[in-house]
Design an enzyme around this catalytic site. Structure first.
Site, PDB file in Angstrom:
ATOM      1  CD  GLU A   1     -19.066  -5.832   7.804  1.00  0.00           C
ATOM      2  OE1 GLU A   1     -18.389  -4.913   7.295  1.00  0.00           O
ATOM      3  OE2 GLU A   1     -19.185  -6.976   7.287  1.00  0.00           O
TER       4      GLU A   1
ATOM      5  NE  ARG B   1     -21.347  -5.978   3.643  1.00  0.00           N
ATOM      6  CZ  ARG B   1     -20.185  -6.257   3.080  1.00  0.00           C
ATOM      7  NH1 ARG B   1     -19.064  -5.844   3.640  1.00  0.00           N
ATOM      8  NH2 ARG B   1     -20.116  -6.959   1.979  1.00  0.00           N
TER       9      ARG B   1
ATOM     10  CE  LYS C   1      -4.335  -1.302   2.264  1.00  0.00           C
ATOM     11  NZ  LYS C   1      -5.202  -1.021   3.420  1.00  0.00           N
TER      12      LYS C   1
END
Length: 622
Positions: free
Chosen positions: A370, A398, A284
């Protein structure tokens, strides 16, 4: 932002994938360098997601170079990675408008481009969508290929493995690229591993592998011995056994920043049969030192000058609601070791960094899962703990079944600290917290609170801590709080009780949440009564009756969908009480709210002070 051809001579020749595929392979490394530089400049102008896109530059170039997009389907998972994809698919000059009102969308968006084959904002969806497209491609028999790119921790979501298990069973041709950016490239990921991946994806290896499976199919004992031998051999060089068990042919890991190796491997894999997974290692923030060192801090950025290697200095502001929550959580954990903080991989965004450092044994990161996070909280509550789940409004969607089945049905005292309620702005419709009041109101045993400022937020969190009859939800917005001085002493509110903030005539405004300041402006202009309702469920029955009896019009104000929201609750209550009277519901319309700055959106939707006043005057004029 028009392209400077002298600065970007190769990128200027690759405005679309068709143009890109006309370039000789030897210039692709140069193209990747220019693409990364252009990304730096464009995000510096526009603001936006940053570190993830820097890590996918070479992969994006290689995918569009090898695959015939958009005929071949390319599905991105976490959309943060897709900025280079947008630049190479005809939207290069529009990049400075990304995330801005009227500009291009922050994530892949079907309405925006034929190259965006699946709209996405949340993680874990790509493999399911890709599998469906792979099945459709086989039905069409047109030679269409399908690729899903998944990364940013999305592999921790259960939906991904459900889809991979199904894909392994159906055995359609598809490729999943696992963009592994959680660690830097180690010694064993280099020339040798790239060479190994190319060999494993080549025709000779795959032919031998598939033919061997057919031969061994009728020889169970030898088949099992061969399988174990292959697993032991693979375990020495690649971590692919788990994916093989799911029915995928695993290849990798390879250097995700070696564009030539990516192109050669993807070329080999393009015509392989069955489900394939290519494991690449990326970093990243690649190519921008501050983002490489702090990819979390540079995940999304404001406008900045890339040459300074620093984000712009910001003026001291009020604490955010997330910070108010984080401070409260630390205060409570200091007093009670039964308090547990849970997050589905949003430690920084939810204001839980200090808590995780000070109370590591009371902190649980459930990763991007979740559903698991909600049921984990339920299990803790069963054992007498005080679980606090910090979760974004759109992420709780979710875990809705778990909220109903595992928490509310059992009346478990789980505290839901719901961040990003209401308009979130530039991230657009996938992240606008427009529905939480509506979807939670329908659930029995729920107590739902909407603070109007940071002090109420703190007191409501404490109210949830003190409430043991079932779950509580405290819903607050993204961004800075109001500047209201916080009261250090924590006092639990009486459940279901609001209060009058201003006495007026004829019109009563019933406000839910942080729209209070705007509602107050309208109340002053109209000489209306203003009530801070505080509780969405249960409603303050006596207060509603009082206001209905002494006013000609009730106006409800909320930063939530009007349909099923707090205002709907007021209408339902009046019907139950047989109190027919005019009611104006003000909130979010029945549509998905597009991206833009929060202030711009609220003004457009007439949810600021002048807009609320205008809506009331228009109603009275009819």
């Amino acid at each position: 932002m028009s392209l400077d051809i002298t600065k970007y001579p190769v990128l200027a020749q690759a405005d679309t994938p068709d143009e890109l595929r006309q370039l000789p392979q030897g210039v692709l490394p140069k193209l990747a360098d220019e693409l990364r530089s252009y990304l730096l400049q464009s995000v510096g102008i526009s603001s936006g997601h940053f570190a993830s896109g820097l890590g996918t530059v070479e992969l994006t170039v290689a995918l569009h170079y090898v695959y015939n997009t958009p005929f071949d389907r390319l599905i991105w998972d976490v959309g943060h990675q897709a900025y280079p994809h947008k630049i190479l698919t005809g939207r290069r000059d529009k990049m400075p408008t990304i995330r801005q009102k009227g500009g291009i969308h922050p994530f892949p968006w079907r309405e925006e481009s034929e190259y965006d084959t699946f709209s996405v904002g949340h993680s874990g969806t790509s493999v399911s969508a890709a599998l469906a497209m792979a099945v459709a491609a086989e039905k069409e028999q047109a030679g269409r290929k399908v690729v899903a790119v998944i990364g940013d921790g999305a592999m921790t979501g259960g939906m991904v493995f459900e889809a991979m298990n199904h894909a392994g069973d159906l055995h359609n041709d598809m490729l999943v690229v696992l963009n592994d950016n959680e660690m830097s490239i180690s010694e064993n990921v280099g020339a040798l591993n790239n060479h190994l991946a190319q060999l494993m994806s080549g025709r000779l290896y795959t032919t031998i592998r598939e033919n061997s499976k057919k031969v061994l199919k009728g020889m169970p004992v030898i088949k099992e011995m061969a399988k174990r031998t292959e697993e032991h051999l693979k375990g020495m060089v690649v971590p692919g056994t788990m994916f093989e068990e799911l029915g995928f042919n695993y290849i990798g890991p390879i250097d995700g920043h070696d564009v030539d190796a990516l192109v050669e491997t993807l070329r080999n894999m393009r015509n392989l049969s069955g489900p394939q997974i290519l494991h690449i290692m990326t970093k990243k923030g690649r190519g921008y030192e501050p983002a490489e060192k702090d990819p979390i801090g540079w995940h999304a950025v404001p406008k900045f000058d890339p040459s300074t290697f620093a984000k712009p200095a910001t003026k001291p502001a009020n604490p955010t609601f997330s910070q108010v929550f984080g401070r409260w959580l630390c205060d409570m954990a200091q007093k009670d070791d039964k308090v547990l903080g849970i997050t589905p991989a949003m430690r920084e965004g939810s204001g839980m960094v200090e808590f995780s450092q000070r109370f590591p044994k009371q902190y649980f990161d459930a990763a991007i899962a979740e559903q698991h996070a909600v049921t984990l909280a339920a299990g803790f509550a069963c054992e007498g703990y005080k679980p606090v789940l910090a979760i974004y409004s759109t992420f709780l969607q979710r875990g809705y079944d778990q909220l109903i089945h595992d928490v509310a049905l059992q009346k478990l005292p789980v505290i839901f600290a719901i961040d990003r309620g209401g308009i979130v702005g530039p991230d657009g419709p996938t992240h606008q917290g427009a529905f939480d009041l509506s979807y939670m109101r329908a659930i029995p045993n729920m107590v739902i609170m909407a603070p109007s400022d940071e002090n109420e937020c703190r007191q409501m969190l404490y109210t949830g801590y003190c409430y043991n009859e079932g779950p509580t939800a405290i819903r607050y917005p993204r961004g800075s709080a109001t500047g209201e001085p916080q009261v250090e002493t924590m006092t639990a509110y009486e459940i279901g009780k609001g209060l009058i903030k201003r006495e007026g005539k004829k019109i009563a405004i019933l406000n839910f949440g942080t729209t209070l300041a705007s509602a107050s402006q309208a109340a002053e202009a109209l000489d209306a009564t203003l009530a801070d309702m505080r509780f969405v469920k249960p409603l303050d029955v006596e207060l509603v009756k009082q206001l209905a009896a002494s006013h000609d019009l009730l106006v409800t104000v909320e930063e939530n969908a009007i349909m099923g929201g707090a205002g709907s609750g007021v209408l339902e209550l009046l019907q139950q009480l047989k109190l027919p009277m005019p009611v104006l519901n003000i909130g979010l319309p029945d549509e998905f709210i597009k991206h833009g700055e929060c202030g711009e959106i609220l003004a457009e939707l007439q949810l600021d002070g002048p807009g609320i006043e205008a809506q009331i005057r228009a109603y009275l004029a009819d």
